[in-house]
Design a protein around this motif. Structure first.
Motif, PDB file in Angstrom:
ATOM      1  N   LYS A   5       0.829  -1.227   0.000  1.00 47.04           N
ATOM      2  CA  LYS A   5       0.000   0.000   0.000  1.00 47.04           C
ATOM      3  C   LYS A   5       0.855   1.264   0.000  1.00 47.04           C
ATOM      4  CE  LYS A   5      -3.404   0.287   3.008  1.00 47.04           C
ATOM      5  NZ  LYS A   5      -3.973   0.107   4.374  1.00 47.04           N
ATOM      6  N   MET A   6       2.188   1.094   0.103  1.00 47.50           N
ATOM      7  CA  MET A   6       3.144   2.201   0.131  1.00 47.50           C
ATOM      8  C   MET A   6       3.029   3.064   1.387  1.00 47.50           C
ATOM      9  SD  MET A   6       3.370   3.145  -3.933  1.00 47.50           S
ATOM     10  CE  MET A   6       4.560   4.447  -3.776  1.00 47.50           C
ATOM     11  N   GLN A   7       2.574   2.442   2.496  1.00 45.14           N
ATOM     12  CA  GLN A   7       2.661   3.171   3.779  1.00 45.14           C
ATOM     13  C   GLN A   7       4.131   3.309   4.162  1.00 45.14           C
ATOM     14  OE1 GLN A   7      -0.346   0.436   5.484  1.00 45.14           O
ATOM     15  NE2 GLN A   7      -1.024   2.239   6.632  1.00 45.14           N
ATOM     16  N   ALA A  46       5.600  -8.324  -2.674  1.00 46.11           N
ATOM     17  CA  ALA A  46       4.782  -7.151  -2.332  1.00 46.11           C
ATOM     18  C   ALA A  46       4.952  -6.022  -3.344  1.00 46.11           C
ATOM     19  CB  ALA A  46       5.109  -6.662  -0.922  1.00 46.11           C
ATOM     20  N   ARG A  47       6.196  -5.799  -3.781  1.00 45.65           N
ATOM     21  CA  ARG A  47       6.455  -4.813  -4.851  1.00 45.65           C
ATOM     22  C   ARG A  47       7.599  -5.377  -5.706  1.00 45.65           C
ATOM     23  NH1 ARG A  47       6.897   1.307  -3.428  1.00 45.65           N
ATOM     24  NH2 ARG A  47       6.277   1.494  -5.616  1.00 45.65           N
ATOM     25  N   PRO A  48       7.438  -5.434  -7.029  1.00 44.92           N
ATOM     26  CA  PRO A  48       8.392  -6.189  -7.845  1.00 44.92           C
ATOM     27  C   PRO A  48       9.651  -5.460  -8.320  1.00 44.92           C
ATOM     28  CG  PRO A  48       6.551  -5.492  -9.201  1.00 44.92           C
ATOM     29  CD  PRO A  48       6.267  -5.001  -7.814  1.00 44.92           C
ATOM     30  N   HIS A 108      15.022  13.857  -7.321  1.00 43.43           N
ATOM     31  CA  HIS A 108      13.697  13.405  -7.740  1.00 43.43           C
ATOM     32  C   HIS A 108      13.197  12.360  -6.754  1.00 43.43           C
ATOM     33  CE1 HIS A 108      10.469  12.545 -10.542  1.00 43.43           C
ATOM     34  NE2 HIS A 108      10.877  11.312 -10.775  1.00 43.43           N
ATOM     35  N   CYS A 109      11.895  12.318  -6.561  1.00 46.15           N
ATOM     36  CA  CYS A 109      11.262  11.347  -5.659  1.00 46.15           C
ATOM     37  C   CYS A 109      11.741  11.569  -4.233  1.00 46.15           C
ATOM     38  CB  CYS A 109      11.523   9.922  -6.135  1.00 46.15           C
ATOM     39  SG  CYS A 109      10.454   8.694  -5.338  1.00 46.15           S
ATOM     40  N   ASN A 110      11.661  10.549  -3.396  1.00 44.29           N
ATOM     41  CA  ASN A 110      12.169  10.662  -2.025  1.00 44.29           C
ATOM     42  C   ASN A 110      13.153   9.548  -1.739  1.00 44.29           C
ATOM     43  OD1 ASN A 110      11.755   9.525   1.019  1.00 44.29           O
ATOM     44  ND2 ASN A 110      12.002  11.739   0.944  1.00 44.29           N
ATOM     45  N   VAL A 113      19.867  11.204  -8.020  1.00 43.87           N
ATOM     46  CA  VAL A 113      18.622  10.458  -7.765  1.00 43.87           C
ATOM     47  C   VAL A 113      18.975   9.115  -7.120  1.00 43.87           C
ATOM     48  CG1 VAL A 113      17.447  11.501  -9.763  1.00 43.87           C
ATOM     49  CG2 VAL A 113      18.652   9.310 -10.037  1.00 43.87           C
ATOM     50  N   GLY A 114      17.969   8.421  -6.646  1.00 41.27           N
ATOM     51  CA  GLY A 114      18.179   7.089  -6.085  1.00 41.27           C
ATOM     52  C   GLY A 114      17.967   6.011  -7.136  1.00 41.27           C
ATOM     53  N   ALA A 115      17.822   4.773  -6.672  1.00 39.87           N
ATOM     54  CA  ALA A 115      17.595   3.656  -7.595  1.00 39.87           C
ATOM     55  C   ALA A 115      16.788   2.576  -6.901  1.00 39.87           C
ATOM     56  CB  ALA A 115      18.925   3.066  -8.050  1.00 39.87           C
ATOM     57  N   ASN A 167      14.317   3.623 -11.624  1.00 37.28           N
ATOM     58  CA  ASN A 167      14.008   4.506 -10.491  1.00 37.28           C
ATOM     59  C   ASN A 167      12.627   5.112 -10.749  1.00 37.28           C
ATOM     60  OD1 ASN A 167      14.781   5.759  -7.960  1.00 37.28           O
ATOM     61  ND2 ASN A 167      14.941   7.679  -9.107  1.00 37.28           N
ATOM     62  N   LYS A 168      12.190   5.911  -9.831  1.00 38.05           N
ATOM     63  CA  LYS A 168      10.843   6.494  -9.900  1.00 38.05           C
ATOM     64  C   LYS A 168      10.527   7.067 -11.272  1.00 38.05           C
ATOM     65  CE  LYS A 168       8.293   6.355  -7.575  1.00 38.05           C
ATOM     66  NZ  LYS A 168       7.221   5.331  -7.730  1.00 38.05           N
ATOM     67  N   ILE A 169       9.306   6.850 -11.716  1.00 42.16           N
ATOM     68  CA  ILE A 169       8.868   7.361 -13.020  1.00 42.16           C
ATOM     69  C   ILE A 169       9.216   8.866 -13.120  1.00 42.16           C
ATOM     70  CG2 ILE A 169       6.483   7.874 -12.234  1.00 42.16           C
ATOM     71  CD1 ILE A 169       7.368   6.371 -15.649  1.00 42.16           C
ATOM     72  N   ALA A 197       5.085   2.771 -12.219  1.00 41.33           N
ATOM     73  CA  ALA A 197       5.648   3.458 -11.042  1.00 41.33           C
ATOM     74  C   ALA A 197       7.123   3.811 -11.235  1.00 41.33           C
ATOM     75  CB  ALA A 197       5.476   2.583  -9.810  1.00 41.33           C
ATOM     76  N   PHE A 198       7.771   3.180 -12.214  1.00 46.20           N
ATOM     77  CA  PHE A 198       9.217   3.375 -12.414  1.00 46.20           C
ATOM     78  C   PHE A 198       9.532   3.470 -13.896  1.00 46.20           C
ATOM     79  CE2 PHE A 198       8.432   0.910  -8.591  1.00 46.20           C
ATOM     80  CZ  PHE A 198       9.088   1.661  -7.634  1.00 46.20           C
ATOM     81  N   ASP A 199      10.694   3.998 -14.229  1.00 42.71           N
ATOM     82  CA  ASP A 199      11.200   3.895 -15.603  1.00 42.71           C
ATOM     83  C   ASP A 199      12.676   3.513 -15.537  1.00 42.71           C
ATOM     84  OD1 ASP A 199      12.581   6.319 -15.071  1.00 42.71           O
ATOM     85  OD2 ASP A 199      11.034   7.532 -16.038  1.00 42.71           O
TER      86      ASP A 199
HETATM   87  O1  MRU Z   1       7.549   3.991  -5.308  1.00 42.51           O
HETATM   88  P1  MRU Z   1       8.588   4.385  -4.308  1.00 42.51           P
HETATM   89  O2  MRU Z   1       8.242   5.608  -3.546  1.00 42.51           O
HETATM   90  O3  MRU Z   1       8.966   3.218  -3.412  1.00 42.51           O
HETATM   91  O4  MRU Z   1       9.866   4.724  -5.192  1.00 42.51           O
HETATM   92  C1  MRU Z   1      11.009   5.190  -4.542  1.00 42.51           C
HETATM   93  C2  MRU Z   1      12.132   5.481  -5.473  1.00 42.51           C
HETATM   94  O5  MRU Z   1      12.025   5.345  -6.666  1.00 42.51           O
HETATM   95  C3  MRU Z   1      13.428   5.841  -4.828  1.00 42.51           C
HETATM   96  O6  MRU Z   1      14.149   6.726  -5.646  1.00 42.51           O
HETATM   97  C4  MRU Z   1      14.267   4.569  -4.625  1.00 42.51           C
HETATM   98  O7  MRU Z   1      13.508   3.561  -4.027  1.00 42.51           O
HETATM   99  C5  MRU Z   1      15.472   4.828  -3.803  1.00 42.51           C
HETATM  100  S1  MRU Z   1      15.061   5.191  -2.103  1.00 42.51           S
HETATM  101  C6  MRU Z   1      16.551   5.387  -1.308  1.00 42.51           C
END
Ligand code: MRU
Length: 364
Positions: A42-44, A88-90, A173-175, A251-253, A264-266, A330-332
């Protein structure tokens, strides 16, 4: 003090509900694997490292009070439940890598005749709990390597993008901060390190539609830390790079393939394209647990697609025309050719040298 997304002590796990931030700071109790799977799905809790840590700790709290009749039954429980958590998340690979490592440990302990079932459980709990401290230490190292690489790059470029103080402007980008990890953060750890060194003139964060991790979570962390920061919409990145003298993107990955292609995040991919156009270096900051040497390229990464509702609604309010179709990956995947360097806890690598360097590090 940075924000704490995961609160754990033996037998007890709570996560900060990231669906409610920034409006409310509320912790949710995770009693076991079923709760762990749900809060991740659920991305909590979200962010590749935090997903892995919460997944594994949800198993730790579940088995902590249980008595196991045999090592075999404990091993089977560990293997079955960890593989379930991976589903839970692929896209992020961290949970899969953590699961594989813990399953290997459980197999070794099961085979070792000098180890009793109670000791096997204790050693499994300790290995799981060690993930928390290791993640923070790794993030600090990522921050140090990343800040150094960015400052070096700026110096080599003649200092052009830096402010007169030598401080730089960066875009993220993203968190990827304390909320996405056990603490400190990966890409946001680099930003944090720049700030600690007095080298952060300004950080820009994107809104990160549709889930708004940038506007809700990164902005929350940046305000909390009192960093000089500005929020931009995803559609403003090209204009920002043209106008604001940004020295680097970091950015993260969620998963880095062995050739350096990075999921990483879309929205990450289009930022990398725009950065290339403007000659702005583009860095990926990620722990080794985000690197998947088993896949040769980003073509092998499964991209999670999420419900339309994340696009069509803001909270309870519908913003999209009823009846419209949606596509919500959710990602690209950012191709390695657009990536300047991959910042890990063991140093910064060019995508082309990643596989060999990491293989050597894992062997040593
Ligand atoms: O869908 P999310 O919020 O789990 O995606 C997060 C990201 O894409 C972050 O950049 C990545 O997980 C790295 S977090 C240190």
């Amino acid at each position: 003090m940075s924000l704490q997304s995961i609160k754990y002590s033996r037998g007890s796990l709570e996560i900060l509900d990231q669906l409610l931030l920034p409006g409310q700071s509320k912790y949710v109790v995770v009693r076991g694997v079923e709760d762990g799977w749900k809060v991740i799905n659920k991305m909590q809790v979200r962010g590749a490292p935090a997903i892995a840590i919460v997944g594994c700790l949800s198993l730790a709290v579940e088995i902590n009070p249980e008595e196991f009749g045999s090592k075999k039954s404990l091993r089977q429980e560990i293997e079955g439940k960890l593989n379930y958590l991976v589903s839970a998340r692929p896209t992020a690979v961290n949970m899969k890598i953590a699961a594989d490592e813990l399953i290997t440990l459980a197999n070794e302990l099961d085979k070792d005749e000098t180890v009793a079932v109670s000791e096997m459980k204790q050693r499994f709990l300790k290995a799981t709990e060690a993930m928390l401290e290791k993640d923070i230490a790794d993030n600090r190292a990522i921050g140090a390597h990343g800040a150094k690489a960015i400052m070096q790059r700026v110096a080599e470029a003649g200092g052009a993008p830096a402010a007169s103080s030598g401080a730089v402007r960066v875009l993220t980008h993203c968190n990827t901060g304390s909320l996405a990890t056990a603490g400190y953060g990966t890409a946001l750890g680099v930003v944090r390190q720049l700030a600690e060194l007095g080298k952060l003139e300004h950080v820009y964060c994107t809104e990160t539609r549709p889930y708004n991790q940038g506007a809700r979570l990164t902005a929350y962390e940046l305000v909390h830390e009192k960093f000089p920061a500005t929020l931009v919409l995803d559609s403003m990145v090209a204009a920002l790079l043209r106008a604001k003298n940004v020295a680097a993107v970091v950015v993260g990955a969620d998963r880095v393939a062995s050739n350096g292609d990075t999921a990483n995040k879309i929205g990450t991919y289009q930022i990398a394209v725009v950065a290339k156009h403007h000659g702005v270096p583009f860095y990926v900051a990620a722990p080794l647990t985000s690197i998947d040497l088993a896949i040769p390229s980003g073509d092998h990464i499964i991209i999670e697609e999420r419900p339309d509702r994340e696009m069509t609604h803001v909270g309870e309010h519908r913003i999209a025309a009823p009846g419209i179709n949606c596509w919500n990956p959710a990602f690209d995947v950012t191709p390695a050719s657009l990536i300047t360097g991959i910042i890990t806890e063991r140093g910064v690598f060019k995508p082309a040298e990643l596989k060999e360097a990491i293989t050597k590090l894992l062997e040593s």
